[in-house]
Design a protein around this motif. Structure first.
Motif: not given
Lengths: 118, 118
Positions: A28-32, B37-42, B68-76, B55-62
């Motif tokens: 999915v991310s590859a599509t975007f 980006d697959a991680t950010r999408l997840e 994770v903080s970096h991606h959250l910053r971008i999304l925010k 922490m929970n987000i980090a665990a969930a996406v391994d």
DNA sequence: ATAACAATTAAACGATTGCTTAATTGTTGA
DNA sequence: TCAACAATTAAGCAATCGTTTAATTGTTAT
């Protein structure tokens, strides 16, 4: 992924059981990723509405033909566009598939949100 | 852009007059870049369905919490998610805006197309 | 044949991206 | 006050990406 460091939200545990596979997120991310570059998006936008040869596409987006060729290759590799050779020229346009139609619809929707007449 | 090297398609000339500004293509492609980006999408997928701490987000996406903080910053920064501080933790979830709702809808649509139950 | 042209390919590069490790800030509880 | 913990920030690095220039392939017309 089974254990969470904290547990403040019951919802999350249940949610994680329905989480898609990593491969799905990758696809999915590859599509975007295909439309995350302004030039490639512009090329795709054009090909959603017309069929054109490489030189004309290059002129329309004000870019060299090797650069355009490169982007066309990526879009074609993903199955979003198709090509047709006629004489010296190669004509590109949007593929007639469900995926291409969906991407077209999505692109239009985001253009709309960016509040431009479209 | 006014002159085309060739002229095999009347349609194209008219089309070019309706072509959005470069800035619009840049904005729209930037939006897609957020979920390319697959991680950010997840992470975004998670936050569409629940509210969680880093922490929970980090665990969930391994993934590590700095990553994770970096991606959250971008999304925010893009206004797609919001955060709420409570004690030592910062909770993130999807923003309640038209743009976030559209992105959510789009993400769901592409997941559907990749034919997974979702 | 060869000259002109369209398109693609290849190599090289500069810039951007995403992650890691390490350091820092801020909060809570002992 | 201090120790533990959550989160962010910063610096550094490898990998990826998009463009340029140059070379190559293939087609048409002279």
């Amino acid at each position: 992924m089974q254990k969470l460091p904290h547990l403040h939200n019951e919802n999350t545990l249940e949610l994680l059981r329905t989480k898609p596979e990593d491969e799905v997120f990758a696809n999915v991310s590859a599509t975007f990723g295909l439309i995350s570059d302004a030039t490639r998006l512009e090329i795709l936008w054009l090909l959603c509405h017309t069929e054109e040869c490489v030189m004309n596409i290059a002129a329309a987006v004000d870019m060299s033909s090797p650069a355009v060729s490169h982007h066309l290759r990526i879009l074609k590799g993903a199955g979003l566009i198709i090509s047709r050779k006629e004489g010296k020229e190669v004509y590109y346009t949007l593929a007639d598939t469900d995926e291409a139609a969906l991407v077209h619809k999505i692109v239009d929707a985001v253009f709309d949100m960016n509040c431009n007449l479209n």
